[in-house]
Write an enzyme that holds these catalytic residues in place. Structure first.
Site, PDB file in Angstrom:
ATOM      1  N   GLN A   1      19.955 -13.820  60.718  1.00  0.00           N
ATOM      2  CA  GLN A   1      21.104 -14.665  61.044  1.00  0.00           C
ATOM      3  C   GLN A   1      21.068 -15.049  62.514  1.00  0.00           C
ATOM      4  O   GLN A   1      20.757 -14.227  63.383  1.00  0.00           O
ATOM      5  CB  GLN A   1      22.408 -13.923  60.736  1.00  0.00           C
ATOM      6  CG  GLN A   1      23.678 -14.648  61.156  1.00  0.00           C
ATOM      7  CD  GLN A   1      24.139 -14.268  62.565  1.00  0.00           C
ATOM      8  OE1 GLN A   1      23.801 -13.203  63.082  1.00  0.00           O
ATOM      9  NE2 GLN A   1      24.895 -15.143  63.189  1.00  0.00           N
TER      10      GLN A   1
ATOM     11  N   ARG B   1      38.064 -14.035  60.419  1.00  0.00           N
ATOM     12  CA  ARG B   1      37.961 -13.616  61.813  1.00  0.00           C
ATOM     13  C   ARG B   1      37.923 -14.787  62.790  1.00  0.00           C
ATOM     14  O   ARG B   1      37.752 -14.589  63.979  1.00  0.00           O
ATOM     15  CB  ARG B   1      36.703 -12.755  61.995  1.00  0.00           C
ATOM     16  CG  ARG B   1      36.770 -11.447  61.242  1.00  0.00           C
ATOM     17  CD  ARG B   1      35.417 -10.759  61.159  1.00  0.00           C
ATOM     18  NE  ARG B   1      34.931 -10.275  62.435  1.00  0.00           N
ATOM     19  CZ  ARG B   1      35.285  -9.110  62.991  1.00  0.00           C
ATOM     20  NH1 ARG B   1      36.154  -8.333  62.377  1.00  0.00           N
ATOM     21  NH2 ARG B   1      34.768  -8.741  64.143  1.00  0.00           N
TER      22      ARG B   1
ATOM     23  N   TYR C   1      23.231 -17.440  65.619  1.00  0.00           N
ATOM     24  CA  TYR C   1      24.389 -18.221  66.052  1.00  0.00           C
ATOM     25  C   TYR C   1      23.949 -19.505  66.744  1.00  0.00           C
ATOM     26  O   TYR C   1      22.820 -19.619  67.223  1.00  0.00           O
ATOM     27  CB  TYR C   1      25.236 -17.415  67.044  1.00  0.00           C
ATOM     28  CG  TYR C   1      25.974 -16.247  66.459  1.00  0.00           C
ATOM     29  CD1 TYR C   1      27.068 -16.434  65.618  1.00  0.00           C
ATOM     30  CD2 TYR C   1      25.597 -14.935  66.755  1.00  0.00           C
ATOM     31  CE1 TYR C   1      27.762 -15.357  65.091  1.00  0.00           C
ATOM     32  CE2 TYR C   1      26.283 -13.859  66.236  1.00  0.00           C
ATOM     33  CZ  TYR C   1      27.370 -14.070  65.400  1.00  0.00           C
ATOM     34  OH  TYR C   1      28.047 -13.006  64.876  1.00  0.00           O
TER      35      TYR C   1
ATOM     36  N   HIS D   1      34.315 -16.679  57.772  1.00  0.00           N
ATOM     37  CA  HIS D   1      33.932 -15.593  58.689  1.00  0.00           C
ATOM     38  C   HIS D   1      34.808 -14.361  58.462  1.00  0.00           C
ATOM     39  O   HIS D   1      35.165 -13.640  59.399  1.00  0.00           O
ATOM     40  CB  HIS D   1      34.038 -16.056  60.142  1.00  0.00           C
ATOM     41  CG  HIS D   1      32.988 -15.470  61.042  1.00  0.00           C
ATOM     42  ND1 HIS D   1      31.824 -16.132  61.355  1.00  0.00           N
ATOM     43  CD2 HIS D   1      32.907 -14.273  61.681  1.00  0.00           C
ATOM     44  CE1 HIS D   1      31.088 -15.378  62.166  1.00  0.00           C
ATOM     45  NE2 HIS D   1      31.729 -14.246  62.366  1.00  0.00           N
TER      46      HIS D   1
ATOM     47  N   LYS E   1      25.801 -21.074  57.217  1.00  0.00           N
ATOM     48  CA  LYS E   1      26.894 -20.139  56.917  1.00  0.00           C
ATOM     49  C   LYS E   1      28.172 -20.552  57.645  1.00  0.00           C
ATOM     50  O   LYS E   1      28.155 -20.778  58.855  1.00  0.00           O
ATOM     51  CB  LYS E   1      26.506 -18.721  57.339  1.00  0.00           C
ATOM     52  CG  LYS E   1      27.552 -17.663  57.013  1.00  0.00           C
ATOM     53  CD  LYS E   1      27.078 -16.278  57.407  1.00  0.00           C
ATOM     54  CE  LYS E   1      28.048 -15.202  56.965  1.00  0.00           C
ATOM     55  NZ  LYS E   1      29.338 -15.265  57.674  1.00  0.00           N
TER      56      LYS E   1
ATOM     57  N   THR F   1      24.723 -19.451  61.417  1.00  0.00           N
ATOM     58  CA  THR F   1      26.185 -19.380  61.439  1.00  0.00           C
ATOM     59  C   THR F   1      26.753 -20.505  62.294  1.00  0.00           C
ATOM     60  O   THR F   1      26.459 -20.587  63.491  1.00  0.00           O
ATOM     61  CB  THR F   1      26.646 -18.019  61.979  1.00  0.00           C
ATOM     62  OG1 THR F   1      26.146 -16.985  61.129  1.00  0.00           O
ATOM     63  CG2 THR F   1      28.160 -17.937  62.023  1.00  0.00           C
TER      64      THR F   1
ATOM     65  N   ARG G   1      41.116 -12.246  68.221  1.00  0.00           N
ATOM     66  CA  ARG G   1      41.175 -10.996  67.462  1.00  0.00           C
ATOM     67  C   ARG G   1      42.012  -9.981  68.235  1.00  0.00           C
ATOM     68  O   ARG G   1      41.497  -9.197  69.043  1.00  0.00           O
ATOM     69  CB  ARG G   1      39.756 -10.500  67.185  1.00  0.00           C
ATOM     70  CG  ARG G   1      38.957 -11.541  66.410  1.00  0.00           C
ATOM     71  CD  ARG G   1      37.503 -11.172  66.239  1.00  0.00           C
ATOM     72  NE  ARG G   1      36.739 -12.313  65.727  1.00  0.00           N
ATOM     73  CZ  ARG G   1      35.429 -12.342  65.609  1.00  0.00           C
ATOM     74  NH1 ARG G   1      34.717 -11.281  65.967  1.00  0.00           N
ATOM     75  NH2 ARG G   1      34.821 -13.411  65.147  1.00  0.00           N
TER      76      ARG G   1
ATOM     77  N   SER H   1      21.773  -9.357  61.668  1.00  0.00           N
ATOM     78  CA  SER H   1      22.579 -10.104  62.626  1.00  0.00           C
ATOM     79  C   SER H   1      21.833 -10.303  63.945  1.00  0.00           C
ATOM     80  O   SER H   1      21.040  -9.450  64.370  1.00  0.00           O
ATOM     81  CB  SER H   1      23.888  -9.360  62.895  1.00  0.00           C
ATOM     82  OG  SER H   1      24.599  -9.923  63.983  1.00  0.00           O
TER      83      SER H   1
END
Length: 377
Positions: A127, A278, A129, A275, A251, A155, A164, A106
């Site tokens: 990964q 989420r 963002y 996700h 993703k 992502t 959340r 990540s």
């Protein structure tokens, strides 16, 4: 606690972890309807049991992007995985390499790319963002490539963070968060010693390497929140396709039109994903979205899927719905929290046993033979 199935790790992790960490991993957005649907819809998928098919010699291997993997699974990118066990990403990548499956690191890992790559005996995947700070994106892609990462998992379903609500109640965020987290750690001494004390530094390694100073948990939500880019479009991403030298996976795809757009963009693969429930509460589950997407792009790009996968039977179901591979998220972090590297390796063994059992009972000799024809109508 006796661990006899993959789902046993969740309860063991709940007991061991401070609540702010358990609920950060376990929770979803809003009323968590999509989170629950991911699990329920996948478990509702019925399989055709076949008999007298002669499937004793089984092949669980897959080939993705010129590399063979022993199981049709990869470890999904999980933010803050290093907080669930001492230097958690290191223990996870060792387990993944031991079983010859991909580990996807990540952006917001505790351990840095350099630290993880140094412990990996196989090329890792990374990964990233979509962020406003393009300089950071370029810097981290450069470092990932230099350290031998072969695949970028990009992502795209997080232009803004989901709502959340659990985090505010658990102490991950909200009033008096730091004080509540310290109090919870005191009540969970095994975690406090293993991770809280011996697992330092509690840092976001990749972000700190770019910023030149420590970026801790207090900076985590603020830095990400100020860097998400809700205005991003496919056209804005072309520079990433041009600059990244390896394979590129998109993703966060739930719609067939988006899957076709990813193909036209030049992606080598997609992850059908919401996700983990989420982001948009009320979005359809992965199990619902996957068949139509597979019908649209199967054979033209590699299709991965995540969301609701807890057991080897769930992995089998995703493959039957049209996936070429399955990403494990929460499932592997529960195991990591319980037993570190050994816990993740134990999870792999359980999943493999489940997969083998399902293959025998459905009459297939190779995981590559698993497909929609094994779904009970």
């Amino acid at each position: 606690m006796i661990i006899s199935s993959a789902t046993d790790f969740r309860e063991a992790a709940r007991r061991k972890l401070p609540p702010f960490l358990f609920h950060y991993l376990d929770g979803g957005a809003g009323a968590e309807q999509t989170l629950r649907a991911n699990v329920a819809d996948l478990q509702d998928v019925k399989l055709r049991q076949r008999v007298l098919r002669g499937s004793e010699d089984l092949d669980l291997t897959v080939d993705w992007y010129g590399q063979r993997h022993e199981l049709p699974i990869a470890l999904a990118p999980i933010g803050l995985a290093g907080m669930y066990a001492r230097r958690g990403e290191i223990q996870a990548v060792r387990a993944a390499c031991q079983r010859k499956i991909p580990f996807i690191q990540s952006t917001v890992s505790v351990c840095s790319l350099a630290e993880v790559a140094a412990q990996a005996s196989r090329p890792i995947w990374f990964q990233l963002y979509v962020l406003k700070d393009r300089a950071f994106m370029r810097d981290v892609m450069r470092r990932a490539a230099e350290l031998g990462a072969t695949t970028l998992v990009f992502t795209v379903d997080m232009p803004v963070p989901g709502a959340r609500y659990r985090d505010a109640h658990s102490g991950m965020s909200g009033p008096n968060g730091p004080m509540r987290r310290v109090f919870q750690a005191m009540l969970h001494p095994r975690w406090a010693l293993d991770v809280g004390l011996l697992g330092r530094p509690h840092d976001l390694g990749n972000i700190s390497a770019y910023r030149g100073h420590a970026t801790g948990l207090e900076d985590y939500i603020g830095w990400l929140g100020s860097n998400f880019d809700p205005a991003i479009t496919w056209q804005d991403l072309q520079w990433i396709r041009d600059e990244w030298p390896g394979k590129l996976i998109i993703k966060g795809v739930l719609d067939t039109d988006d899957a076709r757009d990813a193909l036209a963009f030049g992606a080598d693969g997609i992850v059908v994903s919401n996700h983990g429930g989420r982001q948009l509460d009320g979005a359809i589950s992965t199990a619902q979205a996957l068949p139509a997407i597979a019908e649209a792009v199967k054979g033209k790009m590699t299709i991965f899927a995540d969301g609701g996968v807890r057991t080897g039977t769930d992995v089998f179901r995703m493959l039957a719905l049209g996936a070429d591979g399955v990403l494990l998220g929460r499932a592997f972090v529960y195991a990591l929290a319980v037993g570190g590297q050994a816990g993740v390796e134990r999870l792999f063994a359980i999943l493999e046993k489940d997969l083998r059992t399902n293959m025998v009972l459905t009459g297939v000799k190779s995981v590559r033979e698993i497909g929609p024809h094994l779904l009970a109508r």
